[in-house]
Enzyme design. Structure first.
Site, PDB file in Angstrom:
ATOM      1  N   ASN A  10      61.623  57.167  33.411  1.00  0.00           N
ATOM      2  CA  ASN A  10      61.983  57.435  32.093  1.00  0.00           C
ATOM      3  C   ASN A  10      63.684  57.608  31.893  1.00  0.00           C
ATOM      4  OD1 ASN A  10      62.293  58.544  29.506  1.00  0.00           O
ATOM      5  ND2 ASN A  10      61.062  60.338  30.021  1.00  0.00           N
ATOM      6  N   LYS A  12      65.342  58.472  29.613  1.00  0.00           N
ATOM      7  CA  LYS A  12      65.679  59.369  28.449  1.00  0.00           C
ATOM      8  C   LYS A  12      67.023  58.720  27.912  1.00  0.00           C
ATOM      9  CE  LYS A  12      63.557  63.019  31.357  1.00  0.00           C
ATOM     10  NZ  LYS A  12      63.570  64.409  31.649  1.00  0.00           N
ATOM     11  N   HIS A 100      56.131  63.380  25.263  1.00  0.00           N
ATOM     12  CA  HIS A 100      56.972  63.924  25.961  1.00  0.00           C
ATOM     13  C   HIS A 100      57.345  65.207  25.875  1.00  0.00           C
ATOM     14  CE1 HIS A 100      60.092  64.430  28.922  1.00  0.00           C
ATOM     15  NE2 HIS A 100      59.734  63.532  29.692  1.00  0.00           N
ATOM     16  N   GLU A 102      59.979  66.667  25.878  1.00  0.00           N
ATOM     17  CA  GLU A 102      61.169  66.746  25.229  1.00  0.00           C
ATOM     18  C   GLU A 102      60.899  66.363  23.756  1.00  0.00           C
ATOM     19  OE1 GLU A 102      63.431  64.637  27.840  1.00  0.00           O
ATOM     20  OE2 GLU A 102      63.425  65.800  29.414  1.00  0.00           O
ATOM     21  N   GLU A 172      53.218  66.677  33.245  1.00  0.00           N
ATOM     22  CA  GLU A 172      54.726  67.000  33.613  1.00  0.00           C
ATOM     23  C   GLU A 172      54.813  68.409  33.260  1.00  0.00           C
ATOM     24  OE1 GLU A 172      57.704  63.678  33.423  1.00  0.00           O
ATOM     25  OE2 GLU A 172      57.281  64.266  31.456  1.00  0.00           O
ATOM     26  N   GLY A 178      63.856  68.052  35.257  1.00  0.00           N
ATOM     27  CA  GLY A 178      65.186  68.353  35.086  1.00  0.00           C
ATOM     28  C   GLY A 178      65.855  69.732  35.719  1.00  0.00           C
ATOM     29  N   SER A 218      61.274  66.343  38.322  1.00  0.00           N
ATOM     30  CA  SER A 218      62.232  66.300  39.500  1.00  0.00           C
ATOM     31  C   SER A 218      61.671  65.618  40.633  1.00  0.00           C
ATOM     32  CB  SER A 218      62.215  67.907  40.023  1.00  0.00           C
ATOM     33  OG  SER A 218      62.906  68.459  39.143  1.00  0.00           O
TER      34      SER A 218
HETATM   35  P1  13P Z   1      63.148  64.595  36.009  1.00  0.00           P
HETATM   36  O1  13P Z   1      62.351  63.688  37.021  1.00  0.00           O
HETATM   37  O2  13P Z   1      64.467  64.307  35.586  1.00  0.00           O
HETATM   38  O3  13P Z   1      62.683  65.943  36.211  1.00  0.00           O
HETATM   39  O4  13P Z   1      62.348  64.184  34.739  1.00  0.00           O
HETATM   40  C1  13P Z   1      60.957  64.272  34.369  1.00  0.00           C
HETATM   41  C2  13P Z   1      60.345  63.671  33.270  1.00  0.00           C
HETATM   42  O5  13P Z   1      60.715  64.313  32.297  1.00  0.00           O
HETATM   43  C3  13P Z   1      60.028  62.390  33.203  1.00  0.00           C
HETATM   44  O6  13P Z   1      59.339  61.763  31.826  1.00  0.00           O
END
Ligand code: 13P
Length: 257
Positions: A10, A12, A100, A102, A172, A178, A218
């Site tokens: 992903n 983002k 997601h 976010e 997640e 992150g 992560s």
């Molecule tokens: P990170 O791997 O940067 O922590 O992000 C995870 C994520 O949100 C994947 O959708």
């Protein structure tokens, strides 16, 4: 029970379409036919990159699959700025991330919206990767399962067992995204096992055995192998580390780490 692992990148809101093409080409040099035989690999670029990445995948006959990060649930209409699921399927998108954290946190997506998107993505012959996860406060209050299983029930309500069997659910934990902190393999396994149990309660044992469950938060080359050894973890949804083709290829290669 054989669930083929799915490793998804992903991206983002990173990489313009030139950078996206470079990233996919670099990744394609690092992955072999054996890798694709063992693992499904998807990349989820921003919308403006998808057509460019599709062209590279088609022209070079790459075996990686195209994904999106989001879409609307309606087929068309007055929804300024939104993207219809059919626009994505027309570009050979196979997987669409839905709900997601976010999107839920920063753009106020609700369980009800997630539910409609899951239905719309399935109706357009694509596979939803439905994200669920608890915040740090919820975890510390002992509410992890209640939160996550509530999201599973809400997101899947109204779906049929044979649809759910084709889906991907991504666990997640919000506090692990992150942050460089990932859930321990044992903690991640416990939640993924509870998710599979809930799918079993709702849709039966065959569906529970078929649905793929990813862990995300992560994930790095150094942590993926132990996570993937867990019985109920069938893949990884990778954010930051998927932007580096070398690191992402090592993650796809978890079986050799
Ligand atoms: P990170 O791997 O940067 O922590 O992000 C995870 C994520 O949100 C994947 O959708």
């Amino acid at each position: 029970m054989s669930r083929k692992p799915l490793i998804s990148g992903n991206w983002k809101m990173n990489l313009n379409h030139f950078e996206a093409i470079q990233c996919v080409q670099k990744l394609s040099y690092l992955l072999t036919k054996d890798d694709y035989a063992a693992v499904d690999v998807s990349v989820h670029p921003p919308f403006t990159d998808i057509r460019s990445v599709q062209t590279v995948i088609d022209a070079d006959e790459l075996l990686m699959q195209l994904g999106a990060q989001h879409c609307h649930w309606e087929e068309k209409g007055a929804f300024t700025g939104e993207i219809a699921p059919a626009f994505l399927s027309k570009l050979n998108v196979k997987y669409v991330i839905v709900g997601h954290s976010e999107r839920r946190e920063l753009f106020a997506e609700t369980d009800e919206m997630v539910n409609k998107k899951v239905a719309a993505v399935l109706a357009n012959q694509m596979t939803p990767i439905m994200c669920v996860g608890e915040t740090l406060e919820e975890r510390e209050a002992g509410q992890t399962e209640a939160k996550v299983l509530g999201q599973v029930r809400a997101g899947l309500a109204g779906r049929k067992a044979d649809q759910v069997a084709t889906m991907v659910i991504a666990y997640e934990p919000v506090w692990a995204i992150g942050t460089g902190r990932n859930a321990t393999p044992e903690d991640a396994q416990a939640v993924c096992s509870a998710i599979r149990g809930e799918v079993g309660q709702l849709f039966g044992a065959d569906t529970a055995a078929a649905v793929r469950i990813q862990y995300g938060g992560s994930v790095k080359a150094g942590t993926v192998a132990e996570l993937m050894r867990q019985a109920d973890i069938d893949g990884a949804l990778v954010g930051g580390a998927s932007l580096d083709p070398d690191e992402f290829a090592r993650i796809v290669n978890f079986r050799n780490l």
